[in-house]
Design a protein around this motif. Sequence first.
Motif, PDB file in Angstrom:
ATOM      1  N   UNK A 139      25.044  12.510-126.801  1.00  0.00           N
ATOM      2  CA  UNK A 139      26.188  12.678-125.892  1.00  0.00           C
ATOM      3  C   UNK A 139      27.487  13.029-126.623  1.00  0.00           C
ATOM      4  N   UNK A 140      27.570  12.684-127.889  1.00  0.00           N
ATOM      5  CA  UNK A 140      28.649  13.127-128.788  1.00  0.00           C
ATOM      6  C   UNK A 140      30.042  12.835-128.253  1.00  0.00           C
ATOM      7  N   UNK A 141      30.190  11.733-127.542  1.00  0.00           N
ATOM      8  CA  UNK A 141      31.508  11.368-127.026  1.00  0.00           C
ATOM      9  C   UNK A 141      32.453  11.117-128.202  1.00  0.00           C
ATOM     10  N   UNK A 142      33.604  11.752-128.158  1.00  0.00           N
ATOM     11  CA  UNK A 142      34.537  11.716-129.276  1.00  0.00           C
ATOM     12  C   UNK A 142      34.469  12.972-130.110  1.00  0.00           C
ATOM     13  N   UNK A 143      33.334  13.687-130.035  1.00  0.00           N
ATOM     14  CA  UNK A 143      33.178  14.979-130.709  1.00  0.00           C
ATOM     15  C   UNK A 143      33.247  16.113-129.693  1.00  0.00           C
ATOM     16  N   UNK A 144      32.715  15.877-128.495  1.00  0.00           N
ATOM     17  CA  UNK A 144      32.982  16.772-127.363  1.00  0.00           C
ATOM     18  C   UNK A 144      33.994  16.047-126.474  1.00  0.00           C
ATOM     19  N   UNK A 145      34.767  16.770-125.700  1.00  0.00           N
ATOM     20  CA  UNK A 145      35.862  16.135-124.961  1.00  0.00           C
ATOM     21  C   UNK A 145      35.410  15.084-123.954  1.00  0.00           C
ATOM     22  N   UNK A 146      34.365  15.403-123.187  1.00  0.00           N
ATOM     23  CA  UNK A 146      33.896  14.507-122.140  1.00  0.00           C
ATOM     24  C   UNK A 146      32.386  14.394-122.226  1.00  0.00           C
ATOM     25  N   UNK A 147      31.867  13.235-121.802  1.00  0.00           N
ATOM     26  CA  UNK A 147      30.430  13.012-121.880  1.00  0.00           C
ATOM     27  C   UNK A 147      29.692  13.965-120.953  1.00  0.00           C
ATOM     28  N   UNK A 148      28.661  14.661-121.452  1.00  0.00           N
ATOM     29  CA  UNK A 148      27.856  15.519-120.581  1.00  0.00           C
ATOM     30  C   UNK A 148      27.034  14.670-119.622  1.00  0.00           C
ATOM     31  N   UNK A 149      26.519  15.320-118.603  1.00  0.00           N
ATOM     32  CA  UNK A 149      25.698  14.591-117.630  1.00  0.00           C
ATOM     33  C   UNK A 149      24.268  14.418-118.093  1.00  0.00           C
ATOM     34  N   UNK A 150      23.902  15.081-119.184  1.00  0.00           N
ATOM     35  CA  UNK A 150      22.529  14.999-119.677  1.00  0.00           C
ATOM     36  C   UNK A 150      22.536  15.169-121.198  1.00  0.00           C
ATOM     37  N   UNK A 151      21.556  14.586-121.824  1.00  0.00           N
ATOM     38  CA  UNK A 151      21.324  14.625-123.267  1.00  0.00           C
ATOM     39  C   UNK A 151      21.504  16.046-123.825  1.00  0.00           C
ATOM     40  N   UNK A 152      22.464  16.201-124.740  1.00  0.00           N
ATOM     41  CA  UNK A 152      22.736  17.504-125.339  1.00  0.00           C
ATOM     42  C   UNK A 152      21.554  18.051-126.118  1.00  0.00           C
ATOM     43  N   UNK A 153      20.667  17.166-126.580  1.00  0.00           N
ATOM     44  CA  UNK A 153      19.505  17.600-127.359  1.00  0.00           C
ATOM     45  C   UNK A 153      18.257  17.758-126.498  1.00  0.00           C
ATOM     46  N   UNK A 154      18.379  17.478-125.204  1.00  0.00           N
ATOM     47  CA  UNK A 154      17.225  17.528-124.313  1.00  0.00           C
ATOM     48  C   UNK A 154      16.805  18.954-123.991  1.00  0.00           C
ATOM     49  N   UNK A 155      15.514  19.128-123.755  1.00  0.00           N
ATOM     50  CA  UNK A 155      14.981  20.459-123.470  1.00  0.00           C
ATOM     51  C   UNK A 155      15.543  21.033-122.180  1.00  0.00           C
ATOM     52  N   UNK A 156      15.938  20.191-121.243  1.00  0.00           N
ATOM     53  CA  UNK A 156      16.421  20.655-119.939  1.00  0.00           C
ATOM     54  C   UNK A 156      17.936  20.837-119.897  1.00  0.00           C
ATOM     55  N   UNK A 157      18.620  20.626-121.025  1.00  0.00           N
ATOM     56  CA  UNK A 157      20.082  20.711-121.018  1.00  0.00           C
ATOM     57  C   UNK A 157      20.550  22.107-120.639  1.00  0.00           C
ATOM     58  N   UNK A 158      21.540  22.158-119.741  1.00  0.00           N
ATOM     59  CA  UNK A 158      22.158  23.406-119.312  1.00  0.00           C
ATOM     60  C   UNK A 158      23.636  23.107-119.096  1.00  0.00           C
ATOM     61  N   UNK A 159      24.540  23.747-119.831  1.00  0.00           N
ATOM     62  CA  UNK A 159      25.954  23.371-119.757  1.00  0.00           C
ATOM     63  C   UNK A 159      26.652  23.755-118.461  1.00  0.00           C
ATOM     64  N   UNK A 160      25.994  24.545-117.603  1.00  0.00           N
ATOM     65  CA  UNK A 160      26.667  24.990-116.386  1.00  0.00           C
ATOM     66  C   UNK A 160      25.931  24.645-115.102  1.00  0.00           C
ATOM     67  N   UNK A 161      24.684  24.177-115.180  1.00  0.00           N
ATOM     68  CA  UNK A 161      23.933  23.919-113.953  1.00  0.00           C
ATOM     69  C   UNK A 161      24.107  22.473-113.507  1.00  0.00           C
ATOM     70  N   UNK A 162      24.340  22.344-112.245  1.00  0.00           N
ATOM     71  CA  UNK A 162      24.582  21.092-111.520  1.00  0.00           C
ATOM     72  C   UNK A 162      23.826  19.891-112.097  1.00  0.00           C
ATOM     73  N   UNK A 163      24.543  18.951-112.706  1.00  0.00           N
ATOM     74  CA  UNK A 163      24.031  17.669-113.194  1.00  0.00           C
ATOM     75  C   UNK A 163      22.971  17.798-114.292  1.00  0.00           C
ATOM     76  N   UNK A 164      22.807  18.967-114.872  1.00  0.00           N
ATOM     77  CA  UNK A 164      21.841  19.130-115.947  1.00  0.00           C
ATOM     78  C   UNK A 164      22.528  19.326-117.298  1.00  0.00           C
TER      79      UNK A 164
END
Length: 458
Positions: A349-374
């Motif tokens: 989640x890299x909180x403190x390195x990215x501005x805000x916590x993502x909604x999903x694991x940045x290292x996860x296979x399903x991560x998508x920076x623009x798709x709803x809750x993924x």
Amino acid sequence: MTSLLETPVPTAAESLPLRRGAARVLLANWTGSSTVPSRSLYPHQWSWDSAFIAIGLRHLSVRRAQRELETLMGAQWADGRVPHIVFNPAVALDAYFPSPDFWRTSRDGAGAGAPAGTETSGIVQPPVHALATWLVHLADPEDSRRRGFLRRMYGRLAAWHDYLTGPRNLGGGGLAAMVHPWEPGMDNSPSWDGPLRRVEPAAPHSYRRADLQHGAPTERPTDLDYGRYVRLAADYRNGGYADAGREHAFAIEDPCVNALLIVSEHTLARIAEEAGADPEPHRIRAKHLTDVLVDRLWSPADGMFLCRDLVNDELIAERGVAGLVPLVVPGLPQDVVDALVHTATGPRFRLGKVPMAPSYDLTGAAFDPSRYWRGPAWFNTNWLLERGLRQYGHGSAADALRSAMLGAAGTSGFAEYVDPFTGQAHGSRNFGWTAALTLDLLAAQEAGSPATAGAGLQ
């Protein structure tokens, strides 16, 4: 694009335009009795949106914040459930799907106590309402007492919690279960991918997606997932919106939902005291739910909470921000707190390195920076994390997160959600809870942060 990590903390002079902008959003989205999340994509009243919106509205108008919550709770079902949508009859049916003629709650939900004179959905959303009620009360306690606000809200809130811990205790351990992906509020989370594979999607010609008229397809759920959502909702409706005594193809214990239920139980104890009721049952329930949350949903190997699939009684091996939100729960074991903070600030989640916590694991296979809750960062979940960090003594991290959220709100046009790396706006603009929580963060920044923020008691 400049990273939000480079966005400076707004000065008092700089925060004034931000406050005015947030206030304009809430004024524009006000309908006369409640606030829509978005004039285009979400033209009705949504349950947990209204709770977050009331938290911000209290800084503009305590009376309007009270009415926001009273309007929502006025659509409560006789079984205690608070529906996730209260439909505005003045809005055309084709403006949003599923519309009132799909849910048919006044007819098909009559056996479960749906109101006869108000059309609602038949599913629920996370229980932030007691927390919002208490914070609204604290904004002007004299006015609240004079109007009997807490006395009128207490019985409805208690019935709401009884519903979640009663008919929705599908796992038998005491936690509330969610029976549709829309219920936990994180509609399109990768945590639902596995359970949804059991669901045969509704035929494409049987419904029409209104969301794609207002949002890019790349930012919205896929047609396959949406068809499954429709199937689950239709099956629940056709079963009379009954919870017990039937099989659910989708039944999940979610850590965010239950963390908010625990926080709201703590808060309901305070409300009970003010309303002249016994607070002790709420304290006992909060302690029990905390123990069960850790017992059933904590994963030491992952350093965070996971969702439990009740159909196969297994934890779901997907790491979403819902598993960090229990930081708002007071009284967690210290080793759990330490692990949660480590996970939040670690590579997932890299909180403190990215501005805000993502909604999903940045290292996860399903991560998508623009798709709803993924993957995108949402303001409500980060607002909760900010309070949780502050509650457990991580004030510097909380301050940095608050500053990042304020920067993102201003630069994104109060977007529904943003890219967790760049802050690029996605979803709707002029979004209700983004504006509302911006007001709350600005007020907290000026007044100093409450020590007991996680429990919602200050």
